[in-house]
Design a protein around this motif. Structure first.
Motif, PDB file in Angstrom:
ATOM      1  N   LEU A 536      38.595  -2.444  -2.899  1.00 17.93           N
ATOM      2  CA  LEU A 536      38.004  -1.844  -4.087  1.00 17.93           C
ATOM      3  C   LEU A 536      36.548  -2.276  -4.234  1.00 17.93           C
ATOM      4  O   LEU A 536      36.234  -3.465  -4.206  1.00 17.93           O
ATOM      5  CB  LEU A 536      38.785  -2.235  -5.344  1.00 17.93           C
ATOM      6  N   MET A 537      35.642  -1.318  -4.386  1.00 15.96           N
ATOM      7  CA  MET A 537      34.227  -1.617  -4.526  1.00 15.96           C
ATOM      8  C   MET A 537      33.958  -2.506  -5.736  1.00 15.96           C
ATOM      9  O   MET A 537      33.158  -3.453  -5.658  1.00 15.96           O
ATOM     10  CB  MET A 537      33.424  -0.314  -4.650  1.00 15.96           C
ATOM     11  N   ALA A 538      34.614  -2.235  -6.868  1.00 15.87           N
ATOM     12  CA  ALA A 538      34.401  -3.017  -8.088  1.00 15.87           C
ATOM     13  C   ALA A 538      34.765  -4.475  -7.863  1.00 15.87           C
ATOM     14  O   ALA A 538      34.039  -5.386  -8.288  1.00 15.87           O
ATOM     15  CB  ALA A 538      35.210  -2.430  -9.243  1.00 15.87           C
ATOM     16  N   ASP A 539      35.892  -4.725  -7.185  1.00 17.75           N
ATOM     17  CA  ASP A 539      36.323  -6.106  -6.932  1.00 17.75           C
ATOM     18  C   ASP A 539      35.389  -6.808  -5.952  1.00 17.75           C
ATOM     19  O   ASP A 539      35.083  -7.996  -6.097  1.00 17.75           O
ATOM     20  CB  ASP A 539      37.750  -6.125  -6.387  1.00 17.75           C
ATOM     21  N   ARG A 540      34.933  -6.068  -4.940  1.00 16.86           N
ATOM     22  CA  ARG A 540      34.046  -6.691  -3.956  1.00 16.86           C
ATOM     23  C   ARG A 540      32.686  -7.014  -4.591  1.00 16.86           C
ATOM     24  O   ARG A 540      32.096  -8.052  -4.303  1.00 16.86           O
ATOM     25  CB  ARG A 540      33.862  -5.790  -2.736  1.00 16.86           C
ATOM     26  N   GLN A 541      32.193  -6.122  -5.440  1.00 16.13           N
ATOM     27  CA  GLN A 541      30.933  -6.409  -6.130  1.00 16.13           C
ATOM     28  C   GLN A 541      31.083  -7.605  -7.066  1.00 16.13           C
ATOM     29  O   GLN A 541      30.196  -8.461  -7.149  1.00 16.13           O
ATOM     30  CB  GLN A 541      30.471  -5.175  -6.916  1.00 16.13           C
ATOM     31  N   LYS A 542      32.209  -7.657  -7.759  1.00 12.05           N
ATOM     32  CA  LYS A 542      32.451  -8.775  -8.675  1.00 12.05           C
ATOM     33  C   LYS A 542      32.510 -10.095  -7.917  1.00 12.05           C
ATOM     34  O   LYS A 542      31.911 -11.097  -8.334  1.00 12.05           O
ATOM     35  CB  LYS A 542      33.762  -8.533  -9.431  1.00 12.05           C
ATOM     36  N   ALA A 543      33.195 -10.113  -6.778  1.00  7.84           N
ATOM     37  CA  ALA A 543      33.309 -11.331  -5.968  1.00  7.84           C
ATOM     38  C   ALA A 543      31.958 -11.747  -5.405  1.00  7.84           C
ATOM     39  O   ALA A 543      31.610 -12.934  -5.382  1.00  7.84           O
ATOM     40  CB  ALA A 543      34.304 -11.107  -4.830  1.00  7.84           C
ATOM     41  N   THR A 544      31.160 -10.776  -4.969  1.00  5.38           N
ATOM     42  CA  THR A 544      29.834 -11.078  -4.414  1.00  5.38           C
ATOM     43  C   THR A 544      28.920 -11.644  -5.491  1.00  5.38           C
ATOM     44  O   THR A 544      28.175 -12.602  -5.251  1.00  5.38           O
ATOM     45  CB  THR A 544      29.211  -9.815  -3.796  1.00  5.38           C
ATOM     46  N   ALA A 545      28.981 -11.058  -6.683  1.00  3.30           N
ATOM     47  CA  ALA A 545      28.181 -11.568  -7.798  1.00  3.30           C
ATOM     48  C   ALA A 545      28.608 -12.992  -8.154  1.00  3.30           C
ATOM     49  O   ALA A 545      27.754 -13.865  -8.395  1.00  3.30           O
ATOM     50  CB  ALA A 545      28.319 -10.656  -9.011  1.00  3.30           C
ATOM     51  N   MET A 546      29.911 -13.239  -8.158  1.00  8.81           N
ATOM     52  CA  MET A 546      30.403 -14.590  -8.453  1.00  8.81           C
ATOM     53  C   MET A 546      29.904 -15.580  -7.420  1.00  8.81           C
ATOM     54  O   MET A 546      29.513 -16.712  -7.748  1.00  8.81           O
ATOM     55  CB  MET A 546      31.940 -14.593  -8.467  1.00  8.81           C
ATOM     56  N   TYR A 547      29.888 -15.191  -6.173  1.00 13.72           N
ATOM     57  CA  TYR A 547      29.383 -16.048  -5.084  1.00 13.72           C
ATOM     58  C   TYR A 547      27.919 -16.412  -5.333  1.00 13.72           C
ATOM     59  O   TYR A 547      27.529 -17.580  -5.231  1.00 13.72           O
ATOM     60  CB  TYR A 547      29.543 -15.304  -3.751  1.00 13.72           C
ATOM     61  N   LEU A 548      27.095 -15.419  -5.663  1.00 13.37           N
ATOM     62  CA  LEU A 548      25.667 -15.659  -5.878  1.00 13.37           C
ATOM     63  C   LEU A 548      25.420 -16.544  -7.097  1.00 13.37           C
ATOM     64  O   LEU A 548      24.538 -17.406  -7.095  1.00 13.37           O
ATOM     65  CB  LEU A 548      24.929 -14.322  -6.042  1.00 13.37           C
TER      66      LEU A 548
END
Length: 905
Positions: A536-548
């Motif tokens: 899911l794009m939304a989940d991947r974006q959320k995880a990437t933002a959390m990483y940053l």
């Protein structure tokens, strides 16, 4: 790529995109084909140790154009976002202050351009030889003692990145241990049949407001708990105390026996109401405008003009600050001021010459403010030149007039009020490249101000002929007064001072929330690392933002309006704000908080690099959001699933405090107070690097280092003179000590000596003159006859004597011994004392140079739990005054009094 609204998650709405066309939206899912294609371009099985800025400061501008892995330009111009619905409604709830609101403006981060030295590789303070050889330094803490590895061959970036991974592993291990201990403790409790199922509490009463390990006596806790848990119950002496405190001197110390240590019971005051009774005297208004003298006029095209008083006051706003070239030479500042000024002039009847003829003001460049500036500059100089006694009298009168406003009675206890003065009218400056800089801040009238006070209290009277906008009795708010300013439509609040209980509790809860995150950090990191590969794009974006946010301390970011500075954070990053450089480097370039440019490059996890490449995949282009399926609200709502009240900004506090805690655990600081302070600063600086807390190097840094270098040279010259005196007392000592011992230090030459001698002569002249003037002032105050000029002339003979002495020394190359009965032993003892002083100054210089890109004050006050500083102070026997100023000691009283050297974060 599909960009239909059907792909949007139900929990969010599409972010505003480009202003010059339809925004490109990421598809709702990432197909396995796209994933596989990207994997071939960006291998995700490589070994990297992300987490440390490669640039360690601003990235140097390259001659070559930076492109992403597809060869397309990604560093375009900054593009503003469309404004979301303006949030201009007043909030009567507790106002949340930014992390650096407690700092004076003069201490806040500067945005001036760094002036680089011509010789960047040359040390600002070259270490010279003293006594003919390298100065023997006092024992220093080793690299291992401050948590550094001794493997000097390993690059610093890799060394710190490796250490950051070790700290993260330690954090995950500790989180599991804490949860296991709590589970065992919970399992050992007897189960009550009538106990309802455990639910997640609301944020205001969550467990994260309780310390993980409170070290207070059971008796004290029970006593405070009993007093706070009984509805309506107050101490028997409360009524008398209120009456007494109303007439007490503001500076009187409270009885220690009556001190309430609220930090021992953090649940007190967590209910909906913040107070039950509240009394205060309102606000202090700035003085009315004083018209300019008749001969002081604004000129337009060379002609003096007459203005209505309202327009004249606006003209003085600009004219009085001509020395602030950073503002008055700013084209945006000039444009906004001129717009507002001409509107006021037009509204008040226009400008006229001395004959009464109207003059049309059409061009800013024809306005001449010099007469106004000279008038105010003369006033400033006259104020500086006032006798000390008169200055003290003026200050005493001002303090007496403001005394009733400095304190309020909050639930029967006297509390200090913070900003009780209404901001005077003037020109808005803003931070960074603010688009509204130069606009006129209008005078705030009583009719704009809402007062918050207890129902039973006497409402403070407004100025004569005026009335308050509204009087409220909002027990849920911690503000005493509020009004809306005209520039950005923001609401200004009068709050309690930083040293008050309410502010202290706010800080306490902030750091306790970060401590609570210790329990959950392993699960959070495990989940977002897993979701980096989500379909899911939304989940991947959320995880990437959390990483940053977690790894690089990026702020979450909120949407801004068109009339606000174009500052962004992680969730609001645009296409042009990041550049991708294979195999795994990401370059960020955007305006962050306070319009400070964030220009850093990081090595990231290969999967994160791949994800960012997907998020930038065509048809995405400049102006489009990177995280187009994620908002800050969605991110924070997700985090609350792990822990009540958890938001993205808690990670900055947690990472800084946990890292500092680990470094302190390993530290063995020894030596002098100055050396121990340097050890603390080294650890603090390391936290800033590990957590990517940076600042722009101040333009004044090079000048400050040069001054410090001159002071160091002055001490070395003083030491050299003493050694020459030793030779005069006992010439044979040269053979005993060796000729090298008596040589002039390497970094001092004859030209510098002549310049320094001239400085010492002038310094003595100034010192004697000022002392003479001060003594005459005292004589006048006592009604005695002042000393004559001849007395000063007699005293200045010492200046002539010093000039003659230096002239003789330069000619004979000999220094005559000074002082009573000079001996080699006495002189050698003085040399040793100066050795220590030189060593201390070199430590200070090294510390300052190392800190030029790190905001240690911001880190220490806002991100590192102050209790850790107290632990260092007590553990290594360094006075807390060396770390916290008087104001900060009041602000962090709860930290200083609540922990010992064994406390852990």
């Amino acid at each position: 790529m599909d960009s239909s609204d059907d792909d949007m998650p139900l929990s969010g709405s599409r972010k505003p995109g480009r202003t010059n066309g339809v925004t490109s939206l990421s598809s709702s899912k990432i197909s396995s084909k796209v994933d596989a294609t990207m994997d071939r371009q960006v291998p995700t099985n490589g070994e990297t140790m992300p987490g440390i800025s490669i640039a360690n400061g601003d990235v140097k501008t390259q001659d070559t154009t930076m492109t992403d892995v597809n060869g397309s330009l990604t560093n375009g111009a900054l593009v503003k976002r469309k404004a979301r619905e303006s949030n201009t409604r007043p909030s009567y709830a507790e106002a949340e202050s930014s992390s650096d609101d407690d700092q004076p403006l003069s201490k806040k981060r500067r945005t001036t351009t760094t002036v680089e030295s011509d010789s960047d590789d040359a040390p600002l303070l070259p270490r010279s030889k003293a006594n003919g050889k390298s100065v023997q330094k006092p024992p220093r803490a080793t690299a291992a003692q401050i948590g550094e590895s001794s493997d000097s061959d390993v690059p610093l970036g890799k060394k710190l990145a490796k250490e950051k991974q070790q700290i993260e592993k330690a954090a995950e291990k500790e989180a599991k241990q804490i949860r296991n201990r709590e589970q065992k403790k919970e399992a050992s409790k007897p189960i009550k049949k009538d106990t309802p199922a455990k639910k997640v509490k609301k944020e205001d009463s969550s467990d994260d407001d309780k310390p993980l390990a409170r070290k207070v006596s059971a008796a004290t806790f029970k006593k405070v708990k009993a007093e706070s848990s009984t509805p309506g119950k107050k101490p028997a002496t409360k009524a008398k105390a209120v009456k007494k405190e109303e007439t007490a001197d503001p500076e009187d110390d409270e009885d220690e026996n009556d001190e309430v240590k609220w930090w021992e019971d953090p649940t007190k005051g967590d209910g909906t109401n913040k107070w039950e009774t509240l009394e205060h005297n309102g606000v202090v208004f700035p003085p009315p405008y004083e018209p300019l003298p008749g001969h002081v006029k604004l000129k337009y095209d060379g002609t003096p003009i007459h203005l209505h008083l309202e327009a004249e006051e606006v003209a003085t706003f600009f004219g009085s600050m001509l020395n602030s070239t950073h503002n008055v030479e700013n084209p945006t500042f000039q444009k906004n001021f001129f717009k507002d000024f001409t509107e006021v002039v037009k509204k008040t009847g226009g400008a006229k010459d001395k004959e009464g003829n109207k003059i049309a003001i059409k061009e800013f460049t024809k306005l001449d403010f010099r007469a106004i500036f000279e008038h105010y500059d003369a006033q400033r100089e006259a104020k500086k030149a006032l006798p000390t006694a008169e200055k003290k009298a003026i200050k005493a009168a001002k303090d007496a007039a403001e005394a009733p406003y400095m304190h309020c009675i909050w639930d029967g206890k006297k509390q200090k009020v913070g900003n009780f003065r209404v901001e005077p009218p003037g020109l808005f400056r803003g931070r960074g490249e603010h688009p509204k800089t130069g606009h006129v801040k209008t005078r705030v009238m009583p009719e704009q101000i809402t007062i918050n006070i207890g129902k039973e209290a006497t409402v403070p009277p407004p100025p004569e002929g005026h009335k308050w906008k509204e009087v409220k009795h909002d027990k849920q708010g911690t503000w005493l007064a509020m009004w809306q300013e005209n520039i950005n439509g923001n609401y200004k609040y009068v709050m309690l001072a930083a040293s008050s209980d309410v502010k202290g509790q706010s800080d306490f809860k902030k750091f306790e929330k970060a401590r609570e995150l210790k329990k959950h950090i392993d699960r959070i990191r495990k989940d977002y690392r897993k979701d980096l590969k989500s379909e899911l794009m939304a989940d991947r974006q959320k995880a990437t933002a959390m990483y940053l946010i977690d790894q690089f301390a990026l702020r979450a970011g909120n949407e801004k309006g068109d009339d606000e500075a174009d500052t962004v954070g992680c969730c609001s990053l645009k296409y042009e704000h990041i550049t991708l450089r294979a195999p795994s480097t990401v370059i960020f370039d955007f305006l962050g908080k306070d319009s400070i440019r964030f220009h850093e490059e990081f090595e990231v996890d290969p999967q994160v690099f791949k994800n960012l490449k997907i998020f930038k995949k065509p048809p995405k282009r400049e102006g489009d959001d990177i995280f187009d399926r994620l908002t800050t609200t969605q991110l924070n709502n997700h985090l609350k699933n792990y822990m009540a009240g958890l938001t993205a900004k808690v990670f900055r506090t947690y990472n800084a405090s946990f890292t500092m805690s680990k470094l302190l655990t390993e530290m063995k600081s020894e030596g002098t107070i100055l050396e121990k302070l340097k050890d603390y600063n080294d650890a603090n600086r390391k936290v800033a690097i590990l957590c990517n807390h940076k600042r722009t190097v101040a333009a004044s840094h090079a000048g400050q280092m040069e001054k410090l270098g001159d002071r160091l040279k002055a001490v070395k010259y003083q030491q050299w003179r003493i050694k020459q005196m030793m030779l005069e007392v006992e010439p044979k000592i040269k053979k005993k000590k060796g000729a090298e011992y008596f040589q002039l230090p390497d970094d001092i030459d004859e030209a510098w000596i002549l310049e320094h001698q001239a400085y010492l002569v002038e310094e003595l002249r100034t010192k004697i003159t000022k002392k003479f003037e001060k003594e005459n002032e005292k004589l006048k105050e006592q009604g005695q006859k002042p000393m004559k000029q001849s007395e000063l002339n007699d005293r200045l003979e010492a200046v002539k004597d010093l000039e003659k002495k230096f002239k003789k020394e330069n000619k004979t190359k000999k220094v005559e011994p000074e002082g009573k009965s000079p001996s080699v032993e006495k002189l050698e003892e003085n040399v040793k004392k100066l050795d220590q002083r030189i060593a201390n100054m070199e430590i200070q210089a090294e510390d300052r140079e190392n800190n030029k890109e790190v905001a240690l004050g911001t880190s220490k006050i806002n991100y590192i739990d102050p209790r850790l500083t107290v632990v260092f102070s007590k553990k290594f026997n360094v006075p807390i005054e060396k770390f916290f100023s008087k104001t900060l000691r009041e602000k962090f009283e709860w930290a200083i009094k609540s922990v010992d050297e064994h406390w852990t974060f």
